[in-house]
Design a protein around this motif. Structure first.
Motif, mmCIF file in Angstrom:
data_model
loop_
_atom_site.group_PDB
_atom_site.id
_atom_site.type_symbol
_atom_site.label_atom_id
_atom_site.label_comp_id
_atom_site.label_asym_id
_atom_site.label_seq_id
_atom_site.Cartn_x
_atom_site.Cartn_y
_atom_site.Cartn_z
ATOM 1 N N SER A 47 -30.918 45.068 -50.029
ATOM 2 C CA SER A 47 -30.774 46.189 -49.105
ATOM 3 C C SER A 47 -29.604 47.017 -49.622
ATOM 4 N N SER A 48 -29.883 48.240 -50.005
ATOM 5 C CA SER A 48 -28.780 49.058 -50.475
ATOM 6 C C SER A 48 -27.901 49.438 -49.293
ATOM 7 N N ALA A 49 -26.845 50.148 -49.596
ATOM 8 C CA ALA A 49 -25.790 50.454 -48.617
ATOM 9 C C ALA A 49 -26.249 50.478 -47.171
ATOM 10 N N VAL A 50 -25.584 49.709 -46.344
ATOM 11 C CA VAL A 50 -25.900 49.696 -44.920
ATOM 12 C C VAL A 50 -25.176 50.871 -44.280
ATOM 13 N N ALA A 51 -25.970 51.756 -43.675
ATOM 14 C CA ALA A 51 -25.381 52.996 -43.169
ATOM 15 C C ALA A 51 -24.406 52.743 -42.018
ATOM 16 N N ASN A 52 -24.715 51.752 -41.187
ATOM 17 C CA ASN A 52 -23.901 51.477 -40.014
ATOM 18 C C ASN A 52 -22.564 50.861 -40.439
ATOM 19 N N PRO A 53 -21.463 51.559 -40.258
ATOM 20 C CA PRO A 53 -20.200 51.015 -40.733
ATOM 21 C C PRO A 53 -19.697 49.872 -39.852
ATOM 22 N N GLY A 54 -20.186 49.771 -38.639
ATOM 23 C CA GLY A 54 -19.771 48.691 -37.746
ATOM 24 C C GLY A 54 -20.668 47.495 -37.960
ATOM 25 N N ARG A 55 -21.322 47.092 -36.854
ATOM 26 C CA ARG A 55 -22.207 45.937 -36.970
ATOM 27 C C ARG A 55 -23.522 46.319 -37.620
ATOM 28 N N THR A 56 -24.109 45.381 -38.340
ATOM 29 C CA THR A 56 -25.444 45.628 -38.871
ATOM 30 C C THR A 56 -26.444 45.286 -37.770
ATOM 31 N N SER A 57 -27.678 45.725 -37.959
ATOM 32 C CA SER A 57 -28.716 45.391 -36.972
ATOM 33 C C SER A 57 -28.858 43.884 -36.876
#
Ligand SMILES: CC(C)=CCC/C(C)=C/CC/C(C)=C/CC/C(C)=C/[C@@H]1[C@@H](COP(=O)(O)OP(=O)(O)O)[C@]1(C)CC/C=C(\C)CC/C=C(\C)CCC=C(C)C
Ligand SMILES: [Mn+2]
Length: 395
Positions: A47-57
């Motif tokens: 999974s490339s960069a996770v957009a959500n800077p806080g918690r992931t889904s």
């Protein structure tokens, strides 16, 4: 859906966002000797960069897993209640007959829409089987709201009414006979309402969203529409009494199976979805592979596409692998239907490969012969129960 009335009434009371932040994953034995690399760590390679800077889904969804697992533990403590599970239903004879008729109707729907799965449920105890049928029918009806023949008339308000109806049935006020069966089921098994609400949330998402920026967004969608099914089913299918795995880790495997199935479904249906203007594939990963939306709408199988698909298939298989670790922990009679559905669905990925990754115009399907071979294979796996703790420690 034929034979199932879809009329729904009443306004919505409340929505229920996912909350929470926790560490997780892998089948954790109730022993300090066994640890595993988290699924998220391995998946993140794909999974490339996770957009959500806080918690992931994934972290947010895990909150629901923990809540469901704690409900199960609570119920285990209520010994008397557990003993009652396989006793006849209470109430007067008329109610009992009506309830039985409701469950029978759920069984008929299940047999019509998911024959193999229905056959598998026949191995379960009568009480568990009926409860799984009731959950199946509710899921099918919910999916039909946005995917069935009346889908074009479905509005967010209709989904609100469906959710109000869900709240009512959890409080013992069912609207029709299918609801009555589920209402009875949730009063007897430690099933939390959250996964049901979340599935409705997934249907809302389908109404308003047709693109997914990254895998984190797609993961959440897959949880809503399919991971939830795993969380709803395990409390009914039951964990083997001899299992030494932690309840959370079994729920995590169930969640992984739902995600794996939905990812597979998405990979199988790329062409069909594109024709409806939908692209579920993560946009950032498409861009990274040098693919545009037009490439998908045109549906040309190029080397870029093949290489992109290989990565997507690999990720779906990782979720299947994670799920497989949990099946042995289920109660013995539930393992066969779960193995059967897992092996059958996983073979759709092989079929996409066999079609040389043409999922635009060729439907990947598992032929009758392969299906037949999978059933004894599933049975062979199902007879293997949970690993014994002493063996785990020696490894
Ligand atoms: C044994 C078993 C499979 C039990 C689950 C029974 C059950 C309650 C199924 C409900 C399925 C349903 C109708 C879901 C509605 C949303 C939906 C349609 C999801 C898609 C299913 C595939 O359906 P189909 O190919 O017909 O898709 P189309 O509508 O044609 O697009 C999904 C892809 C996902 C369904 C998710 C599961 C079956 C997850 C099952 C997980 C478990 C049973 C947990 C097992 C436990 C461990 C520990 C691994
Ligand atoms: Mn569908």
């Amino acid at each position: 859906m034929s034979g199932i009335p879809l009329w729904i009434v009443c306004p919505k009371e409340n929505a229920y966002p996912l909350l929470g932040l926790l560490a997780r994953n892998g089948i954790q034995r109730k022993s300090k000797f066994c640890s595993r690399i988290s699924l998220s760590a391995r998946i993140s390679a794909y999974s490339s960069a996770v957009a959500n800077p806080g918690r992931t889904s994934e972290e947010r969804v895990y909150e629901v897993v923990l809540k469901q697992a704690s409900l199960v533990r609570e119920q285990k403590r209520e010994k008397q209640r557990a003993l009652n599970l396989d006793k006849p239903l209470e109430g007067d004879a008329t109610n009992w007959d009506l309830l039985n008729a409701s469950y029978e109707r759920c069984g008929e729907v299940c047999a019509e829409y998911a024959k193999t799965f229905y056959l598998g449920t026949l191995l379960m105890t009568p009480e568990r089987r009926k409860a799984v049928w009731a959950i199946y029918v509710w899921c099918r009806r919910t999916d039909e709201l946005v995917d069935g023949p009346n889908a074009s008339h479905i509005t967010p308000m209709a989904l609100e009414r469906w959710e109000k109806r869900l709240n009512d049935l959890f409080e013992g006020r069912p609207y029709d006979m299918y609801d009555a069966a589920l209402s009875d089921t949730v009063s007897k098994y430690p099933v939390d309402i959250q996964p049901f609400r979340d599935m409705i949330e997934g249907m809302r998402l389908d109404l308003r969203k047709s693109r997914y920026s990254n895998f984190d967004e797609l993961y959440l969608y897959c949880y809503y529409v399919a991971g939830t099914v795993g969380l709803m089913s395990v409390p009914v299918m039951g964990i083997a009494p001899e299992s030494t795995a932690s309840t959370e880790s079994v729920y995590n495997a169930a969640l992984a199976l739902g995600i794996a199935n939905q990812l597979t479904n998405i990979l199988r249906d790329v062409g069909e979805d594109a024709r409806r203007g939908r692209i579920y594939l993560p946009q950032d990963e498409l861009a990274k592979a040098g693919l545009s939306e037009n490439d998908i709408f045109r549906g040309r199988v190029t080397d870029k596409w093949r290489s992109f698909m290989k990565g997507q298939i690999k990720r779906a298989r990782m979720f299947f692998d994670e799920a497989e670790k949990g099946v042995a922990e289920l109660s013995s009679a539930s393992r066969w239907p779960v193995w059967a559905s897992l092996l059958l669905y996983k073979q759709i990925l092989d079929a996409i490969e066999a079609n040389d990754y043409n999922n635009f115009t060729k439907r990947a399907y598992v032929g009758k012969a392969k299906k037949l071979v999978s059933l004894p294979a599933a049975y062979g796996r199902a007879i293997i129960g949970p690993p014994k703790l002493d063996k785990m420690i020696m490894r």
